[in-house]
Design an enzyme around this catalytic site. Structure first.
Site, PDB file in Angstrom:
ATOM      1  N   GLY A  14       5.497   9.216 -13.186  1.00  0.00           N
ATOM      2  CA  GLY A  14       6.755   9.110 -12.458  1.00  0.00           C
ATOM      3  C   GLY A  14       7.092  10.268 -11.537  1.00  0.00           C
ATOM      4  O   GLY A  14       8.268  10.622 -11.400  1.00  0.00           O
ATOM      5  N   ARG A  67       2.685 -14.075 -17.971  1.00  0.00           N
ATOM      6  CA  ARG A  67       3.251 -13.259 -16.892  1.00  0.00           C
ATOM      7  C   ARG A  67       4.679 -13.714 -16.600  1.00  0.00           C
ATOM      8  O   ARG A  67       5.579 -12.911 -16.391  1.00  0.00           O
ATOM      9  CB  ARG A  67       2.396 -13.396 -15.633  1.00  0.00           C
ATOM     10  CG  ARG A  67       3.036 -12.707 -14.452  1.00  0.00           C
ATOM     11  CD  ARG A  67       2.140 -12.686 -13.272  1.00  0.00           C
ATOM     12  NE  ARG A  67       0.882 -12.057 -13.642  1.00  0.00           N
ATOM     13  CZ  ARG A  67      -0.206 -12.041 -12.890  1.00  0.00           C
ATOM     14  NH1 ARG A  67      -0.210 -12.640 -11.741  1.00  0.00           N
ATOM     15  NH2 ARG A  67      -1.288 -11.442 -13.289  1.00  0.00           N
ATOM     16  N   MET A  92       2.080  -0.525 -12.836  1.00  0.00           N
ATOM     17  CA  MET A  92       0.716  -1.057 -12.867  1.00  0.00           C
ATOM     18  C   MET A  92       0.662  -2.479 -13.422  1.00  0.00           C
ATOM     19  O   MET A  92      -0.180  -2.804 -14.257  1.00  0.00           O
ATOM     20  CB  MET A  92      -0.176  -0.131 -13.704  1.00  0.00           C
ATOM     21  CG  MET A  92      -0.250   1.289 -13.182  1.00  0.00           C
ATOM     22  SD  MET A  92      -0.814   1.379 -11.476  1.00  0.00           S
ATOM     23  CE  MET A  92      -2.542   0.997 -11.702  1.00  0.00           C
ATOM     24  N   HIS A 111       1.857   2.883  -2.047  1.00  0.00           N
ATOM     25  CA  HIS A 111       0.419   2.741  -2.289  1.00  0.00           C
ATOM     26  C   HIS A 111      -0.292   3.959  -1.700  1.00  0.00           C
ATOM     27  O   HIS A 111       0.020   4.379  -0.585  1.00  0.00           O
ATOM     28  CB  HIS A 111      -0.091   1.457  -1.621  1.00  0.00           C
ATOM     29  CG  HIS A 111      -1.558   1.247  -1.805  1.00  0.00           C
ATOM     30  ND1 HIS A 111      -2.086   0.796  -2.994  1.00  0.00           N
ATOM     31  CD2 HIS A 111      -2.597   1.448  -0.963  1.00  0.00           C
ATOM     32  CE1 HIS A 111      -3.405   0.739  -2.867  1.00  0.00           C
ATOM     33  NE2 HIS A 111      -3.741   1.122  -1.657  1.00  0.00           N
ATOM     34  N   GLU A 145       0.754 -11.117  -2.393  1.00  0.00           N
ATOM     35  CA  GLU A 145      -0.604 -10.577  -2.338  1.00  0.00           C
ATOM     36  C   GLU A 145      -0.513  -9.065  -2.571  1.00  0.00           C
ATOM     37  O   GLU A 145       0.313  -8.380  -1.946  1.00  0.00           O
ATOM     38  CB  GLU A 145      -1.257 -10.834  -0.979  1.00  0.00           C
ATOM     39  CG  GLU A 145      -1.311 -12.294  -0.557  1.00  0.00           C
ATOM     40  CD  GLU A 145       0.043 -12.830  -0.084  1.00  0.00           C
ATOM     41  OE1 GLU A 145       0.838 -12.036   0.437  1.00  0.00           O
ATOM     42  OE2 GLU A 145       0.305 -14.023  -0.276  1.00  0.00           O
ATOM     43  N   ASP A 147      -0.656  -5.212  -2.438  1.00  0.00           N
ATOM     44  CA  ASP A 147      -0.724  -4.208  -1.360  1.00  0.00           C
ATOM     45  C   ASP A 147      -0.616  -4.818   0.038  1.00  0.00           C
ATOM     46  O   ASP A 147      -1.206  -4.324   0.996  1.00  0.00           O
ATOM     47  CB  ASP A 147      -1.997  -3.343  -1.494  1.00  0.00           C
ATOM     48  CG  ASP A 147      -2.052  -2.639  -2.834  1.00  0.00           C
ATOM     49  OD1 ASP A 147      -0.985  -2.291  -3.357  1.00  0.00           O
ATOM     50  OD2 ASP A 147      -3.150  -2.460  -3.371  1.00  0.00           O
ATOM     51  N   GLU A 174       1.980  14.713  -2.354  1.00  0.00           N
ATOM     52  CA  GLU A 174       2.995  15.515  -1.638  1.00  0.00           C
ATOM     53  C   GLU A 174       3.691  14.700  -0.561  1.00  0.00           C
ATOM     54  O   GLU A 174       4.905  14.777  -0.404  1.00  0.00           O
ATOM     55  CB  GLU A 174       2.328  16.713  -0.950  1.00  0.00           C
ATOM     56  CG  GLU A 174       2.217  17.951  -1.781  1.00  0.00           C
ATOM     57  CD  GLU A 174       1.608  19.069  -0.941  1.00  0.00           C
ATOM     58  OE1 GLU A 174       2.225  19.453   0.077  1.00  0.00           O
ATOM     59  OE2 GLU A 174       0.507  19.531  -1.276  1.00  0.00           O
TER      60      GLU A 174
END
Ligand code: GRF
Length: 221
Positions: A14, A67, A92, A111, A145, A147, A174
């Protein structure tokens, strides 16, 4: 305008959550973090939230048979907390189509690559393997979809010959920590419209959606 009620979804340490907490803690950010949800017990980010006095929930995805059942539990928690915006920050777990549709253009993800290059996992190893001189991170709206989705902000970092996955990861993180609060600010302030699946920023100033790692200035001198 009241700050937009924002939930952050995590699975791990995190550090992006921390950047969002720090950026929104003062009174002048248009978003306020009202809930942190982890799909894993013991995720480090839960302690960061608790330290900042932000309510946390653990909804352990591994304990759900489907799910859909997990997504429903997640959605219920978000609605109970009257959440307007969702930030995925190292979350994740793939979310189902219905959930993604319900939060369309209200759910952001970060991402660790310059999308659409290097979707998926192990991005830094693949960048090193390809011998590229730059990489970075992308904050985007979430689509079913993985990313994919309109790009909000990108951060660019140099890749040095002596880099390994660890050093590159640290450098990318960073800029992630500067990109995510900026992207959330744009969305929460209502400055983003999605037109033809592109994010358009009202009153965009040059480079407003671009963050450069400090060492890049030196590298290009
Ligand atoms: C970041 O590299 C982010 O881009 C990716 O997962 C990592 C999460 O790191 N989606 P942290 O938990 O925010 O430190």
């Amino acid at each position: 305008m009241e700050p937009r009620r924002t939930a952050v979804l995590i699975s791990g340490t995190g550090t992006n959550l921390q950047a969002l907490i720090d950026a929104t803690a003062g009174g002048d950010h248009p978003a306020r973090i009202v809930l942190v949800i982890s799909n894993r017990e013991g995720a480090g980010g839960l302690e960061r939230a608790a330290r900042a006095g932000i309510p946390t929930r653990v909804i352990p995805s591994a304990r759900f048979e489907t799910r859909g059942a997990f997504d429903t539990a997640l959605d219920t928690a978000l609605r109970e907390a009257e959440v307007d915006l969702v930030c995925l920050a190292g979350f994740m777990r793939v979310l189902g189509q219905d959930f993604v549709a319900r939060w369309r253009d209200r759910m952001l993800n970060i991402h660790p690559s310059l999308l659409p290059a290097f979707r998926g996992l192990e991005t830094h190893a693949r960048v090193l393997e390809a011998g590229l001189p730059v990489t970075g991170c992308t904050v985007h709206f979430v689509r079913p979809e993985i990313d994919e989705g309109p790009v909000l902000v990108q951060g660019v970092v140099p890749v040095f010959p002596e880099d390994d996955v660890e050093t590159l990861n640290a450098r990318v993180l960073e800029v992630e920590h500067r990109c995510y609060p900026r992207a959330l600010e744009m969305v929460a302030a209502g400055r983003i419209s999605v037109i033809d699946e592109r994010a358009v920023l009202a009153g965009e100033r040059p480079f407003e959606r671009l963050v450069l790692h400090p060492s890049l200035q030196e590298a290009t001198r």
